[in-house]
Design a protein around this motif. Structure first.
Motif, short mmCIF file in Angstrom:
data_model
loop_
_atom_site.label_atom_id
_atom_site.label_comp_id
_atom_site.label_asym_id
_atom_site.label_seq_id
_atom_site.Cartn_x
_atom_site.Cartn_y
_atom_site.Cartn_z
N GLU A 1 0.84 -1.18 0.05
CA GLU A 1 -0.01 -0.07 0.15
C GLU A 1 0.84 1.26 -0.05
N LYS A 2 0.37 2.41 -0.36
CA LYS A 2 1.19 3.59 -0.56
C LYS A 2 1.26 4.15 1.06
N PRO A 3 2.51 4.56 1.24
CA PRO A 3 2.70 4.93 2.72
C PRO A 3 2.06 6.12 3.16
N ILE A 4 1.60 6.02 4.40
CA ILE A 4 0.98 7.38 4.80
C ILE A 4 1.87 8.36 5.88
N LYS A 5 3.12 8.17 5.81
CA LYS A 5 4.04 8.93 6.42
C LYS A 5 4.78 9.52 5.46
N GLY A 6 5.18 10.87 5.73
CA GLY A 6 5.85 11.85 4.89
C GLY A 6 6.57 12.98 5.51
N GLU A 7 7.24 13.61 4.70
CA GLU A 7 8.29 14.79 5.13
C GLU A 7 7.61 15.84 4.56
N VAL A 8 7.35 17.08 5.43
CA VAL A 8 7.16 18.41 4.50
C VAL A 8 8.17 18.95 4.18
N VAL A 9 7.90 19.07 2.91
CA VAL A 9 8.80 19.71 2.12
C VAL A 9 8.66 21.47 1.99
N ALA A 10 7.52 21.68 1.74
CA ALA A 10 7.10 23.30 2.20
C ALA A 10 5.84 23.33 2.77
N ALA A 11 5.36 24.60 3.20
CA ALA A 11 4.37 25.05 3.89
C ALA A 11 3.92 26.36 3.34
N GLY A 12 2.43 26.36 3.51
CA GLY A 12 1.98 27.71 3.15
C GLY A 12 2.15 28.81 4.34
N PRO A 13 1.54 29.82 4.21
CA PRO A 13 1.61 30.54 5.46
C PRO A 13 0.61 30.50 6.45
N GLY A 14 -0.46 29.94 6.25
CA GLY A 14 -1.52 29.38 6.99
C GLY A 14 -3.00 29.98 6.64
N LYS A 15 -3.86 29.35 7.43
CA LYS A 15 -5.49 29.85 6.76
C LYS A 15 -5.72 31.12 7.56
N VAL A 16 -6.80 31.87 6.60
CA VAL A 16 -7.00 33.06 6.82
C VAL A 16 -8.36 32.76 7.53
#
Length: 96
Positions: free
Chosen positions: A33-48
């Protein structure tokens, strides 16, 4: 190519799962199965928020996370397979 997610979206690279079980059985590619673990490569500034204030992200670049099985949209950038998803699809941050 650089990619910067917008608002509360993050870019995640899947982490590979082990190919051998604890009992020594090798799992073929067709049965994995496809893995459900990952590493964050980039993140947006956040929700408004509704009042116009920006809510900061709970994850940052480099965090290892567990996410929903069917979360996000798969994209390919420079030969790498990545997922772009909302912060809400993340279930937990793995702390070492």
């Amino acid at each position: 190519m650089k990619l910067r997610p917008l608002h509360d979206r993050i870019l995640v690279k899947r982490l590979e799962e082990e190919q051998v079980t604890k009992g020594g059985i090798i799992i073929p590619d067709s049965a994995k199965e496809k893995p459900i673990k990952g590493e964050v490569v980039a993140a947006g500034p956040g929700k408004v928020a509704d009042d116009g204030k920006q809510i900061p992200m709970g994850v940052k670049t480099g965090d290892k996370v567990i996410f929903n099985k069917y979360a996000g949209t798969e994209i390919k950038i420079d030969g790498d397979e990545l997922l772009i998803m909302r912060e809400d699809d993340i279930l937990a941050v793995i702390e070492a």
